[in-house]
Motif scaffolding. Sequence first.
Motif, PDB file in Angstrom:
ATOM      1  N   GLN A 188       0.804  -1.205   0.000  1.00  0.00           N
ATOM      2  CA  GLN A 188       0.000   0.000   0.000  1.00  0.00           C
ATOM      3  C   GLN A 188       0.850   1.273   0.000  1.00  0.00           C
ATOM      4  O   GLN A 188       0.323   2.357  -0.124  1.00  0.00           O
TER       5      GLN A 188
ATOM      6  N   GLU B 106       8.355  14.159  -7.415  1.00  0.00           N
ATOM      7  CA  GLU B 106       7.769  13.271  -8.420  1.00  0.00           C
ATOM      8  C   GLU B 106       6.814  12.314  -7.728  1.00  0.00           C
ATOM      9  O   GLU B 106       7.145  11.756  -6.675  1.00  0.00           O
ATOM     10  N   GLY B 107       5.633  12.112  -8.324  1.00  0.00           N
ATOM     11  CA  GLY B 107       4.625  11.254  -7.730  1.00  0.00           C
ATOM     12  C   GLY B 107       3.629  11.997  -6.871  1.00  0.00           C
ATOM     13  O   GLY B 107       2.876  11.383  -6.111  1.00  0.00           O
TER      14      GLY B 107
ATOM     15  N   VAL C 283       3.289   4.221  -1.390  1.00  0.00           N
ATOM     16  CA  VAL C 283       3.409   4.875  -2.697  1.00  0.00           C
ATOM     17  C   VAL C 283       4.862   5.300  -2.895  1.00  0.00           C
ATOM     18  O   VAL C 283       5.456   5.958  -2.030  1.00  0.00           O
ATOM     19  N   GLU C 284       5.432   4.907  -4.001  1.00  0.00           N
ATOM     20  CA  GLU C 284       6.817   5.270  -4.293  1.00  0.00           C
ATOM     21  C   GLU C 284       6.876   6.680  -4.865  1.00  0.00           C
ATOM     22  O   GLU C 284       6.191   7.003  -5.834  1.00  0.00           O
ATOM     23  N   VAL C 285       7.666   7.540  -4.254  1.00  0.00           N
ATOM     24  CA  VAL C 285       7.818   8.922  -4.698  1.00  0.00           C
ATOM     25  C   VAL C 285       9.293   9.288  -4.683  1.00  0.00           C
ATOM     26  O   VAL C 285      10.117   8.606  -4.057  1.00  0.00           O
TER      27      VAL C 285
ATOM     28  N   ASN D  25       0.878  13.493  -7.613  1.00  0.00           N
ATOM     29  CA  ASN D  25      -0.524  13.207  -7.915  1.00  0.00           C
ATOM     30  C   ASN D  25      -0.987  11.856  -7.389  1.00  0.00           C
ATOM     31  O   ASN D  25      -2.186  11.568  -7.376  1.00  0.00           O
ATOM     32  N   LYS D  26      -0.050  11.030  -6.943  1.00  0.00           N
ATOM     33  CA  LYS D  26      -0.418   9.689  -6.469  1.00  0.00           C
ATOM     34  C   LYS D  26      -0.646   9.635  -4.968  1.00  0.00           C
ATOM     35  O   LYS D  26      -1.084   8.607  -4.457  1.00  0.00           O
ATOM     36  N   VAL D  27      -0.332  10.706  -4.254  1.00  0.00           N
ATOM     37  CA  VAL D  27      -0.385  10.647  -2.789  1.00  0.00           C
ATOM     38  C   VAL D  27      -1.497  11.536  -2.251  1.00  0.00           C
ATOM     39  O   VAL D  27      -1.927  12.491  -2.886  1.00  0.00           O
ATOM     40  N   LYS D  28      -1.955  11.178  -1.048  1.00  0.00           N
ATOM     41  CA  LYS D  28      -2.899  11.980  -0.286  1.00  0.00           C
ATOM     42  C   LYS D  28      -2.326  12.187   1.104  1.00  0.00           C
ATOM     43  O   LYS D  28      -1.351  11.533   1.497  1.00  0.00           O
TER      44      LYS D  28
ATOM     45  N   SER E 127      -0.727   9.312   3.341  1.00  0.00           N
ATOM     46  CA  SER E 127      -0.292   8.147   2.564  1.00  0.00           C
ATOM     47  C   SER E 127       1.087   7.689   3.017  1.00  0.00           C
ATOM     48  O   SER E 127       1.993   8.505   3.244  1.00  0.00           O
TER      49      SER E 127
END
Length: 388
Positions: A39, A361-362, A41-43, A364-367, A370
């Motif tokens: 779960q 970078e990334g 997220v790689e950033v 838009n993938k995180v909240k 996260s």
Amino acid sequence: MSVKLSSKMYFGLIVLAVVVALGAVRYISALKPTMQMSQTVEVKAMQVMKQDITTNYDFVGQVKSKNEIKVMSKVSGNIVEKMVNGGDTVYKGQPLFRIDNKQYRSAVNSARATLGKSQATLNNTQKDVERYRQLAAINGVAQQTLDAQIAQAEEDAAEVEANRANLQQAQEDEQDTLILSPVDGRIDLNDLSLGDYVTAGSTKLATLSSVDPLWVQFSMSENEYLDLVHLGNGTLPSGFKENLKLILSNGSEYPLLGHIEQIDKGITDAAGTITIKASFDNPQNILMPGMFAKIVAPGGLHQGALLIPQRAVTKLLNKTFVSVVTDDNKAESRIVTLGEKAGNLWIVKDGLTINDRIIVEGINKVKDGSALSVIMVQPDELQIPAKQ
């Protein structure tokens, strides 16, 4: 036939159920770390930078001619010759148009003849004055007769001067049938054709735009003006006024620097901006009126400025956010206050410290909250200059 279970059999079944339940709990517990890992997220993130930096101001400008001159004829008549085409570069004194000069040449001849006749009359009158003066000296004529002849001579002399002026005017009118360029510049397209009739002082033959030097006109916001005036201790800094770069629409840099030449008297009511005109030499005629270009002006030195890449910034509802990596590697959205741009960096005025890590970078993938798998990167990996 019914089967009756003994108490021993019931007990055995209960024990079996407990063993199965314990096994399931252990299996789920073993899976939890794997589920949590899946779960995250790689950033990519980087440390907030701190360094001394010089900022630039960018403005969108438009090239304008310093002089827009409407070419009109001083005399009326039909166009009999056009020496230039629309868009040509012309020089001061260069012939542009010719108007039919026949009537003006006739006027010159007539004025010259009238002048010659009046000069002959004056010569005769002056001879009579001289004779009467000699006779008056021996009382051969009355003094009144001499005075009358002198007055006639003065009147004839005035007539000569008037006719001489008429001749000069006629000659100038004849000369004005050849229309010359009043300045160096570029002539616009025009719809006049050979044979068209032009009216003196009314018909526009063409418009001339001076091309060297030229103005580049741009607008500055009230806040930008106040910031610059603060840096310049009450006036625009000299470095700002004298070292303007120009970036053309194709991205190339204009080879010559410009300087501010005019500043409007006040702020416009509608846009809240102040209009400025910068002068650029244009010896090779690269610039043309109407072109759009970007003015790049040097700003001030910011010592120990906190810097982040522009790509790390998100704007929403008039607020500016960045995503920060917390100590336990979770995402945290944070409101920041930004200052000026410095290349592809923002100066941060408030909301971050040198110890913060920001996601580059990334995003838009995180909240918020996260879990993150963080890869730290250096400025050069993002093509961000380490120093400005």
